[in-house]
Design a protein around this motif. Structure first.
Motif, PDB file in Angstrom:
ATOM      1  N   CYS A 126       1.337  -7.115 -10.138  1.00 51.81           N
ATOM      2  CA  CYS A 126       1.370  -5.669 -10.397  1.00 51.81           C
ATOM      3  C   CYS A 126       0.183  -5.248 -11.246  1.00 51.81           C
ATOM      4  N   GLY A 127      -0.140  -6.078 -12.236  1.00 48.90           N
ATOM      5  CA  GLY A 127      -1.286  -5.781 -13.083  1.00 48.90           C
ATOM      6  C   GLY A 127      -2.581  -5.737 -12.283  1.00 48.90           C
ATOM      7  N   ASP A 128      -2.709  -6.660 -11.317  1.00 47.15           N
ATOM      8  CA  ASP A 128      -3.898  -6.658 -10.456  1.00 47.15           C
ATOM      9  C   ASP A 128      -3.960  -5.391  -9.606  1.00 47.15           C
ATOM     10  N   ILE A 129      -2.796  -4.971  -9.083  1.00 43.21           N
ATOM     11  CA  ILE A 129      -2.759  -3.789  -8.225  1.00 43.21           C
ATOM     12  C   ILE A 129      -3.118  -2.533  -9.009  1.00 43.21           C
ATOM     13  N   ILE A 130      -2.649  -2.443 -10.257  1.00 44.31           N
ATOM     14  CA  ILE A 130      -2.997  -1.297 -11.098  1.00 44.31           C
ATOM     15  C   ILE A 130      -4.506  -1.241 -11.307  1.00 44.31           C
ATOM     16  N   GLU A 131      -5.114  -2.412 -11.449  1.00 49.80           N
ATOM     17  CA  GLU A 131      -6.551  -2.488 -11.679  1.00 49.80           C
ATOM     18  C   GLU A 131      -7.348  -2.196 -10.399  1.00 49.80           C
ATOM     19  N   ARG A 132      -6.875  -2.741  -9.281  1.00 48.17           N
ATOM     20  CA  ARG A 132      -7.628  -2.636  -8.026  1.00 48.17           C
ATOM     21  C   ARG A 132      -7.242  -1.420  -7.186  1.00 48.17           C
ATOM     22  N   GLY A 133      -6.021  -0.937  -7.379  1.00 52.12           N
ATOM     23  CA  GLY A 133      -5.549   0.214  -6.622  1.00 52.12           C
ATOM     24  C   GLY A 133      -4.909  -0.172  -5.295  1.00 52.12           C
ATOM     25  N   ILE A 134      -4.346   0.821  -4.624  1.00 49.08           N
ATOM     26  CA  ILE A 134      -3.711   0.655  -3.318  1.00 49.08           C
ATOM     27  C   ILE A 134      -4.722   1.043  -2.244  1.00 49.08           C
ATOM     28  N   LEU A 135      -4.839   0.202  -1.220  1.00 52.48           N
ATOM     29  CA  LEU A 135      -5.761   0.485  -0.124  1.00 52.48           C
ATOM     30  C   LEU A 135      -4.999   1.102   1.040  1.00 52.48           C
ATOM     31  N   LEU A 136      -5.444   2.273   1.494  1.00 53.18           N
ATOM     32  CA  LEU A 136      -4.839   2.948   2.645  1.00 53.18           C
ATOM     33  C   LEU A 136      -5.658   2.661   3.892  1.00 53.18           C
ATOM     34  N   THR A 137      -4.980   2.215   4.949  1.00 56.81           N
ATOM     35  CA  THR A 137      -5.635   1.994   6.237  1.00 56.81           C
ATOM     36  C   THR A 137      -4.785   2.633   7.335  1.00 56.81           C
ATOM     37  N   GLY A 138      -5.308   2.634   8.555  1.00 59.01           N
ATOM     38  CA  GLY A 138      -4.585   3.242   9.675  1.00 59.01           C
ATOM     39  C   GLY A 138      -4.994   4.687   9.878  1.00 59.01           C
ATOM     40  N   GLY A 139      -4.910   5.159  11.105  1.00 61.72           N
ATOM     41  CA  GLY A 139      -5.359   6.508  11.429  1.00 61.72           C
ATOM     42  C   GLY A 139      -4.646   7.599  10.660  1.00 61.72           C
ATOM     43  N   SER A 140      -3.336   7.449  10.456  1.00 62.94           N
ATOM     44  CA  SER A 140      -2.566   8.506   9.790  1.00 62.94           C
ATOM     45  C   SER A 140      -2.763   8.525   8.281  1.00 62.94           C
ATOM     46  N   SER A 141      -3.457   7.511   7.742  1.00 64.17           N
ATOM     47  CA  SER A 141      -3.745   7.497   6.300  1.00 64.17           C
ATOM     48  C   SER A 141      -4.773   8.556   5.937  1.00 64.17           C
ATOM     49  N   GLN A 142      -5.426   9.146   6.960  1.00 62.60           N
ATOM     50  CA  GLN A 142      -6.464  10.149   6.716  1.00 62.60           C
ATOM     51  C   GLN A 142      -5.893  11.549   6.514  1.00 62.60           C
ATOM     52  N   LEU A 143      -4.569  11.668   6.518  1.00 60.50           N
ATOM     53  CA  LEU A 143      -3.946  12.969   6.285  1.00 60.50           C
ATOM     54  C   LEU A 143      -4.405  13.542   4.948  1.00 60.50           C
ATOM     55  N   ARG A 144      -4.816  14.759   4.952  1.00 62.35           N
ATOM     56  CA  ARG A 144      -5.388  15.404   3.778  1.00 62.35           C
ATOM     57  C   ARG A 144      -4.427  15.363   2.584  1.00 62.35           C
TER      58      ARG A 144
END
Length: 335
Positions: free
Chosen positions: A270-288
């Protein structure tokens, strides 16, 4: 002559094929047009998409993949055979295939993908999980000890996974994606404005004015369809605030699932994720505004991948160079 190596993102909305040594050689909608009398596929991809809603009674269009899994076995097999013949040409050697599937599909659904590929003339097939492929395709250093969270939002499913040391630590998927958004938009326009629209128009609305987060600027667009009361062609104006309200429920389901995965993740990761962030992929991740909505609910930085539409396909392509390493972790079948 040589053995062709193919990586396929067999998506609900789009099919992408990676040919080893050349890169992505096919990127088109996963739509099939079929002659019902001859039971034969006559068009695939963009050509078939252009036929949707415009065919005579002897021709039907469909998406043989639903929610990331095969819904029409025979049509999917014909589609794979078409792609293999188109890409591999007259090669005397059967191709080796890497296919990405949602992380939580059943063994029966996974077996259907495997058998369908083998019956299409594939020599070997490796089935890998979409979030793992998306992470590899996004150039994340997943072979190092450290938590990386990937949220892959496709047409039929949303896959969420925490990855470390080249493997998935925890994952889950929900059958919510871009097609869910399109269907909700169609239903809203029908109920609120007595206007019947097709899938292409619903997708266009989602892309042009769809949003997940409040914005100072309220976008609008003209929408054309058929009036349900008078039966005549009709044009209305939709605003982005309307569409945001329509998409609120499925987007909150995605945010809730992300929070559940974070709650189950080991604290060091969890500590690593807080530091690195969440990565969004996939076509629908581009929703404004989707990144802002997820950040608001998860309290973790969110980043959109450089090429979210192609991450899974690129990951499948890179997996072709890692077959020896993934044999122990993923299904491998020889025909």
């Amino acid at each position: 002559m040589f053995t062709p190596y193919l990586g396929i993102d067999l998506g609900t909305t789009n099919i992408l094929v990676y040919l080893k040594g050349k890169g992505i050689v096919f990127d088109e909608p996963s739509v099939v047009a079929k002659n019902l009398k001859k039971n034969k596929v006559i068009a695939i991809g963009k050509e078939a998409l252009d036929m949707v809603g415009r065919t005579p009674i002897n021709i039907a269009t469909s998406r043989p993949m639903q929610n990331g899994v095969i819904s029409e076995y025979s049509t999917t097999k014909q589609m794979l055979l078409y792609l293999i013949n188109k890409i591999c040409g007259n090669s005397l050697f059967k191709p080796t295939l890497v296919v990405a599937v949602p992380s939580r599909i059943t063994q029966v659904e996974k077996r259907a993908v495997r058998n369908c590929a083998l019956e299409s003339g594939v020599k070997e097939i490796y089935i890998i999980e979409e979030p793992w492929a998306a992470a590899v395709g996004s150039n994340i250093a997943i072979n190092e000890p450290g938590g990386n969270m990937v949220v892959d939002i496709g047409g039929g499913t949303t896959d969420i996974a925490v990855i470390s040391l080249n493997g998935i630590v925890i994952s889950n998927s929900i059958r919510v994606g871009g097609n869910t958004f399109d269907e909700l938009i169609k239903n809203y326009v029908k109920k609120a404005h007595n206007l019947l629209i097709g899938d292409p128009m619903a997708e266009q609305i989602k892309i042009q004015i769809g949003s997940a987060y409040n914005s100072d600027k309220d976008l609008s667009m003209e929408v054309k369809g058929r009036d349900l009361i008078e039966g005549n062609p009709k044009t209305i104006t939709l605003k982005s605030s309307e569409i945001r309200d329509v998409l609120n429920d499925p987007l909150l389901k995605i945010c809730q699932k992300i929070r559940e995965i974070l709650e189950q993740t080991p604290p060091d990761l969890c500590g690593d994720i807080i530091e690195r962030g969440i990565l969004l992929t996939g076509g629908s991740s581009q929703l404004r505004g989707l990144d802002k909505l997820i950040f608001e609910h998860a309290n973790v930085p969110v980043h959109l991948a450089e090429d979210p539409l192609k991450c899974v396909a690129l990951g499948c392509g890179k997996a072709l160079n890692m077959l020896d390493k993934i044999k122990e972790n993923y299904i491998q079948v020889t025909n």
